[in-house]
Design a protein around this motif. Structure first.
Motif, PDB file in Angstrom:
ATOM      1  N   UNK A  54       6.247  42.675  62.802  1.00 19.46           N
ATOM      2  CA  UNK A  54       6.693  41.371  63.292  1.00 19.46           C
ATOM      3  C   UNK A  54       5.994  40.241  62.524  1.00 19.46           C
ATOM      4  N   UNK A  55       4.710  40.423  62.257  1.00 28.69           N
ATOM      5  CA  UNK A  55       3.941  39.401  61.546  1.00 28.69           C
ATOM      6  C   UNK A  55       4.454  39.224  60.127  1.00 28.69           C
ATOM      7  N   UNK A  56       4.659  40.326  59.414  1.00 29.85           N
ATOM      8  CA  UNK A  56       5.146  40.248  58.041  1.00 29.85           C
ATOM      9  C   UNK A  56       6.516  39.574  57.985  1.00 29.85           C
ATOM     10  N   UNK A  57       7.365  39.903  58.950  1.00 28.85           N
ATOM     11  CA  UNK A  57       8.697  39.293  58.989  1.00 28.85           C
ATOM     12  C   UNK A  57       8.596  37.787  59.180  1.00 28.85           C
ATOM     13  N   UNK A  58       7.728  37.352  60.103  1.00 27.56           N
ATOM     14  CA  UNK A  58       7.549  35.913  60.340  1.00 27.56           C
ATOM     15  C   UNK A  58       7.041  35.211  59.087  1.00 27.56           C
ATOM     16  N   UNK A  59       6.134  35.843  58.379  1.00 32.32           N
ATOM     17  CA  UNK A  59       5.613  35.241  57.153  1.00 32.32           C
ATOM     18  C   UNK A  59       6.689  35.102  56.088  1.00 32.32           C
ATOM     19  N   UNK A  60       7.574  36.093  56.004  1.00 32.26           N
ATOM     20  CA  UNK A  60       8.654  36.029  55.028  1.00 32.26           C
ATOM     21  C   UNK A  60       9.651  34.919  55.353  1.00 32.26           C
ATOM     22  N   UNK A  61       9.741  34.561  56.633  1.00 32.41           N
ATOM     23  CA  UNK A  61      10.687  33.529  57.065  1.00 32.41           C
ATOM     24  C   UNK A  61      10.078  32.127  57.047  1.00 32.41           C
ATOM     25  N   UNK A 104      -7.904  42.426  67.614  1.00 30.89           N
ATOM     26  CA  UNK A 104      -8.107  40.970  67.576  1.00 30.89           C
ATOM     27  C   UNK A 104      -7.496  40.372  66.314  1.00 30.89           C
ATOM     28  N   UNK A 105      -7.721  41.028  65.180  1.00 30.91           N
ATOM     29  CA  UNK A 105      -7.199  40.512  63.911  1.00 30.91           C
ATOM     30  C   UNK A 105      -5.682  40.543  63.878  1.00 30.91           C
ATOM     31  N   UNK A 106      -5.089  41.643  64.326  1.00 33.34           N
ATOM     32  CA  UNK A 106      -3.633  41.787  64.314  1.00 33.34           C
ATOM     33  C   UNK A 106      -2.998  40.761  65.243  1.00 33.34           C
ATOM     34  N   UNK A 107      -3.578  40.575  66.411  1.00 30.09           N
ATOM     35  CA  UNK A 107      -3.036  39.610  67.373  1.00 30.09           C
ATOM     36  C   UNK A 107      -3.139  38.189  66.836  1.00 30.09           C
ATOM     37  N   UNK A 108      -4.262  37.855  66.226  1.00 30.20           N
ATOM     38  CA  UNK A 108      -4.431  36.515  65.657  1.00 30.20           C
ATOM     39  C   UNK A 108      -3.461  36.271  64.511  1.00 30.20           C
ATOM     40  N   UNK A 109      -3.234  37.287  63.686  1.00 32.78           N
ATOM     41  CA  UNK A 109      -2.283  37.151  62.578  1.00 32.78           C
ATOM     42  C   UNK A 109      -0.866  36.903  63.102  1.00 32.78           C
ATOM     43  N   UNK A 110      -0.499  37.618  64.164  1.00 33.76           N
ATOM     44  CA  UNK A 110       0.830  37.435  64.733  1.00 33.76           C
ATOM     45  C   UNK A 110       0.984  36.026  65.305  1.00 33.76           C
ATOM     46  N   UNK A 112      -0.647  33.355  64.452  1.00 35.89           N
ATOM     47  CA  UNK A 112      -0.644  32.383  63.356  1.00 35.89           C
ATOM     48  C   UNK A 112       0.727  32.321  62.690  1.00 35.89           C
ATOM     49  N   UNK A 113       1.345  33.488  62.466  1.00 41.53           N
ATOM     50  CA  UNK A 113       2.668  33.519  61.841  1.00 41.53           C
ATOM     51  C   UNK A 113       3.710  32.891  62.758  1.00 41.53           C
ATOM     52  N   UNK A 114       3.611  33.173  64.057  1.00 43.19           N
ATOM     53  CA  UNK A 114       4.534  32.581  65.032  1.00 43.19           C
ATOM     54  C   UNK A 114       4.327  31.066  65.098  1.00 43.19           C
ATOM     55  N   UNK A 115       3.071  30.630  65.036  1.00 39.65           N
ATOM     56  CA  UNK A 115       2.759  29.195  65.071  1.00 39.65           C
ATOM     57  C   UNK A 115       3.410  28.467  63.897  1.00 39.65           C
ATOM     58  N   UNK A 116       3.400  29.091  62.730  1.00 39.65           N
ATOM     59  CA  UNK A 116       4.014  28.474  61.549  1.00 39.65           C
ATOM     60  C   UNK A 116       5.514  28.271  61.760  1.00 39.65           C
ATOM     61  N   UNK A 136       5.060  29.817  73.924  1.00 40.38           N
ATOM     62  CA  UNK A 136       6.069  30.720  73.353  1.00 40.38           C
ATOM     63  C   UNK A 136       5.687  32.182  73.593  1.00 40.38           C
ATOM     64  N   UNK A 137       4.398  32.492  73.449  1.00 39.95           N
ATOM     65  CA  UNK A 137       3.951  33.867  73.708  1.00 39.95           C
ATOM     66  C   UNK A 137       4.233  34.256  75.159  1.00 39.95           C
ATOM     67  N   UNK A 138       3.917  33.362  76.091  1.00 40.14           N
ATOM     68  CA  UNK A 138       4.160  33.645  77.503  1.00 40.14           C
ATOM     69  C   UNK A 138       5.648  33.836  77.779  1.00 40.14           C
ATOM     70  N   UNK A 139       6.481  33.011  77.134  1.00 36.59           N
ATOM     71  CA  UNK A 139       7.924  33.142  77.312  1.00 36.59           C
ATOM     72  C   UNK A 139       8.437  34.465  76.746  1.00 36.59           C
ATOM     73  N   UNK A 140       7.874  34.884  75.619  1.00 34.45           N
ATOM     74  CA  UNK A 140       8.265  36.165  75.034  1.00 34.45           C
ATOM     75  C   UNK A 140       7.972  37.317  75.990  1.00 34.45           C
TER      76      UNK A 140
END
Length: 226
Positions: A54-61, A104-110, A112-116, A136-140
């Motif tokens: 999910x993180x990689x996909x968000x970064x690509x977008x 912690x690292x994986x969650x923070x990366x996700x 951050x990508x969602x925030x962008x 947005x996280x809570x809504x998800x």
């Protein structure tokens, strides 16, 4: 072994016995324990893979030309894919309740990508500016739970559509106004944009933060009467 675990967890979530995973992998339970000290560690490893995707996909977008449409399609895809994956459902719900953190690292990366994606969609004027990444996280999390529990006959994706509508910029009053956390005891919120508004000189409560919002409200009233 990871492939067998991923398949089993996707189907049954944390409820799957470790022996079932070993059977699917064609090894004994002892072999599984030599590589992973517990079922929780194995579960964590499989969930981390999916969240990274999910993180990689968000970064690509992140540089897409239509930030608003991309943001909403991304949210819909995360919910759709997670709804098919019992492991992700269990992990996201447990994470929302503070009982599970994949890494912690994986969650923070996700996040951050969602925030962008969120920030770009807000700058393009497609997403309301009074929400943040935590909203947005809570809504998800909530949307995933509602999609799982929707009543018989309710079409898949209906809850996701409602979630996305709640995040869109207000168009003719179609979005519920959120409380404004920055408003102090002596201030009110602008009825149009929600920004803090101080007391009026006349002593009457001020309704708008400025002329632009006042004009916008006037146009909305004219359209409503029409």
């Amino acid at each position: 072994m990871l492939e067998a675990a991923r398949s089993a967890f996707e189907e049954r979530g944390l409820a799957v016995p470790l022996g079932e995973i070993a059977r699917r992998a064609g090894v004994g339970p002892g072999t599984v324990y030599r590589h992973f000290p517990s079922k929780d560690a194995l579960f964590r490893a499989t969930v981390v893979d999916r969240i990274r995707l999910f993180t990689y996909t968000a970064r690509e977008l992140a540089e897409a030309s239509d930030p608003g449409a991309v943001f909403f399609r991304y949210l819909a895809a995360v919910v759709r894919l997670s709804a098919r994956n019992k492991a992700l459902q269990d992990a996201l719900e447990a994470s929302a309740e503070g009982r599970f953190r994949p890494s912690a690292e994986v969650e923070e990366d996700f996040r951050a990508a969602l925030h962008t994606l969120l920030t770009r969609a807000q700058k393009s004027g497609d997403v309301r500016k009074d929400v943040d990444t935590e909203d947005v996280m809570a809504l998800l999390f909530g949307c995933l739970s509602m999609e799982r529990r929707r009543g018989a006959g309710a079409p898949a994706g209906r809850m996701t559509a409602l979630m996305c509508d709640s995040l869109r910029v207000r168009r003719r009053g179609n979005v519920t106004k959120l409380p404004v956390g920055s408003v102090s005891r002596n201030e009110t919120g602008c009825v149009v944009c929600g920004a803090a508004v101080g007391g009026a000189r006349t002593g009457r409560p001020a309704r708008y933060c400025g002329g632009a919002c006042r004009q916008r409200a006037h146009r909305e009233r004219v359209r409503a009467r029409g």
